[in-house]
Design a protein around this motif. Sequence first.
Motif, short mmCIF file in Angstrom:
data_model
loop_
_atom_site.label_atom_id
_atom_site.label_comp_id
_atom_site.label_asym_id
_atom_site.label_seq_id
_atom_site.Cartn_x
_atom_site.Cartn_y
_atom_site.Cartn_z
N ASN A 24 1.08 -0.53 -0.31
CA ASN A 24 0.08 -0.42 -0.43
C ASN A 24 0.93 1.55 0.09
OD1 ASN A 24 -2.95 -0.97 -0.24
ND2 ASN A 24 -1.00 -2.06 1.64
N ILE A 25 0.47 2.07 -1.08
CA ILE A 25 1.45 3.45 -0.84
C ILE A 25 0.79 4.92 -1.35
CG2 ILE A 25 3.34 4.00 -2.87
CD1 ILE A 25 4.39 1.49 -3.42
N ASP A 26 0.89 5.68 -0.47
CA ASP A 26 0.38 6.76 -0.51
C ASP A 26 1.38 7.90 -0.42
OD1 ASP A 26 -2.55 7.88 -0.28
OD2 ASP A 26 -1.46 9.08 0.86
N LEU A 27 1.15 9.29 -0.30
CA LEU A 27 1.21 10.56 -0.96
C LEU A 27 1.99 10.58 1.29
CD1 LEU A 27 3.15 12.97 -1.59
CD2 LEU A 27 1.01 13.66 -1.86
N VAL A 28 0.97 10.50 1.85
CA VAL A 28 0.42 10.63 3.47
C VAL A 28 0.61 9.45 4.39
CG1 VAL A 28 -0.47 11.14 5.28
CG2 VAL A 28 -1.32 12.69 2.97
N GLN A 29 1.14 9.12 4.78
CA GLN A 29 2.17 8.00 5.84
C GLN A 29 0.73 8.09 6.69
OE1 GLN A 29 5.07 6.61 5.91
NE2 GLN A 29 3.35 4.71 6.57
N TYR A 30 0.46 6.77 6.57
CA TYR A 30 -0.56 6.10 7.65
C TYR A 30 -0.32 4.55 7.99
CZ TYR A 30 -4.27 9.22 4.88
OH TYR A 30 -4.29 10.37 4.98
N PRO A 31 -0.79 3.78 9.25
CA PRO A 31 -0.64 2.59 9.79
C PRO A 31 -0.32 1.52 8.68
CG PRO A 31 -1.81 3.69 11.09
CD PRO A 31 -1.57 4.85 10.11
N GLY A 32 0.45 0.60 7.95
CA GLY A 32 0.69 -0.12 6.89
C GLY A 32 0.55 0.30 5.40
N VAL A 33 0.67 1.91 5.42
CA VAL A 33 1.22 2.21 3.89
C VAL A 33 2.78 3.16 3.61
CG1 VAL A 33 0.90 4.38 2.35
CG2 VAL A 33 -1.10 2.70 4.00
N LEU A 34 3.42 2.60 2.94
CA LEU A 34 4.38 2.97 2.91
C LEU A 34 4.34 4.44 2.03
CD1 LEU A 34 7.89 2.48 1.34
CD2 LEU A 34 6.60 1.89 -0.71
N LYS A 35 5.51 5.39 3.10
CA LYS A 35 5.11 6.97 1.94
C LYS A 35 5.60 7.10 0.92
CE LYS A 35 5.21 11.50 3.85
NZ LYS A 35 5.72 12.36 4.68
N CYS A 36 5.28 7.32 0.25
CA CYS A 36 5.78 7.46 -1.04
C CYS A 36 5.54 8.90 -2.41
CB CYS A 36 6.35 5.93 -2.15
SG CYS A 36 6.92 6.48 -3.51
N ASP A 37 5.92 9.46 -2.48
CA ASP A 37 5.75 11.21 -3.59
C ASP A 37 6.14 9.52 -5.31
OD1 ASP A 37 5.26 12.48 -5.72
OD2 ASP A 37 5.83 14.27 -4.50
N VAL A 38 4.97 9.46 -5.71
CA VAL A 38 5.07 8.63 -6.49
C VAL A 38 5.73 9.20 -8.19
CG1 VAL A 38 3.77 6.40 -6.03
CG2 VAL A 38 3.01 7.96 -7.13
N ARG A 39 5.48 10.71 -8.06
CA ARG A 39 5.71 11.58 -8.73
C ARG A 39 7.28 11.66 -9.06
NH1 ARG A 39 2.69 16.66 -6.39
NH2 ARG A 39 3.76 15.25 -4.75
N GLU A 40 7.76 10.80 -7.97
CA GLU A 40 8.94 10.81 -8.19
C GLU A 40 9.37 9.67 -8.41
OE1 GLU A 40 10.79 12.49 -4.53
OE2 GLU A 40 9.46 14.54 -4.84
N GLY A 41 8.66 8.69 -9.17
CA GLY A 41 9.13 7.36 -9.35
C GLY A 41 8.40 6.02 -8.13
N ILE A 42 8.16 4.92 -9.02
CA ILE A 42 7.92 3.89 -7.75
C ILE A 42 9.06 3.19 -8.28
CG2 ILE A 42 6.35 2.01 -7.76
CD1 ILE A 42 5.42 3.35 -10.30
N PRO A 43 9.72 3.52 -6.39
CA PRO A 43 11.04 2.42 -5.98
C PRO A 43 10.93 1.14 -6.45
CG PRO A 43 9.42 3.17 -3.92
CD PRO A 43 8.69 3.11 -5.23
N PHE A 44 10.38 0.49 -6.72
CA PHE A 44 10.53 -0.84 -6.99
C PHE A 44 10.70 -1.36 -8.88
CE2 PHE A 44 6.41 -0.71 -4.59
CZ PHE A 44 7.78 -1.14 -3.61
N GLU A 45 11.75 -2.78 -8.40
CA GLU A 45 12.77 -2.56 -9.84
C GLU A 45 11.94 -3.14 -10.87
OE1 GLU A 45 15.23 -6.63 -9.02
OE2 GLU A 45 15.41 -6.20 -7.53
N ASP A 46 12.22 -3.08 -12.39
CA ASP A 46 11.74 -3.49 -13.28
C ASP A 46 10.79 -5.00 -13.59
OD1 ASP A 46 12.91 -1.04 -14.24
OD2 ASP A 46 13.94 -2.36 -16.32
N GLY A 47 9.38 -4.71 -14.41
CA GLY A 47 9.10 -5.86 -13.82
C GLY A 47 8.40 -7.09 -12.77
#
Length: 173
Positions: A24-47
């Motif tokens: 689970n990913i969001d710009l805001v930190q919530y319990p059980g959520v990875l805080k991430c600004d996906v406008r800057e990229g998604i922090p996972f490997e290709d494929g």
Amino acid sequence: MRIGLNIGCGPRTLAPTTDCEWVNIDLVQYPGVLKCDVREGIPFEDGWVEAILCIHMLDHLDIIKEAIPFLKECRRVMAEGAVMRLGVMDLEEILKVYQAGDMERYAQHQRMSFQSAKSQSLKLAIFLFGNQSKEKEYLGHKGLYTAESLEESLRLAGFTDVKKATYQVSQSP
């Protein structure tokens, strides 16, 4: 087990299922959520992922500067045969409701500024562009989509197999 991304989930997280482990990913930190600004990229490997769920998040990104690059990032992290399910506001449906003078249909989901507006046109403006969240990170709506414009955005991002689905009826996820 498949890996899925629930992007822009807010506090509504998806628990692991028997066939999918959700991140689970969001710009805001919530319990059980990875805080991430996906406008800057998604922090996972290709494929790496086999499913992406993105409900009512894409319309908070500028279509050209943010949404299309974000969709390209989604495509990058998706494995061959992966499925992405997007949910956005339906601009055509909203305009039909506005033209019918029935903006009150959306009242239950809106803040007090919408409730106090008298004219249909102000209700429309608040509904489309008003800040509907108490979170300071909330971006408001920046993009509006018809089925045609969403499909075009997806194709510009490199997607080739695009299918429109009825509300709450689609292929997994």
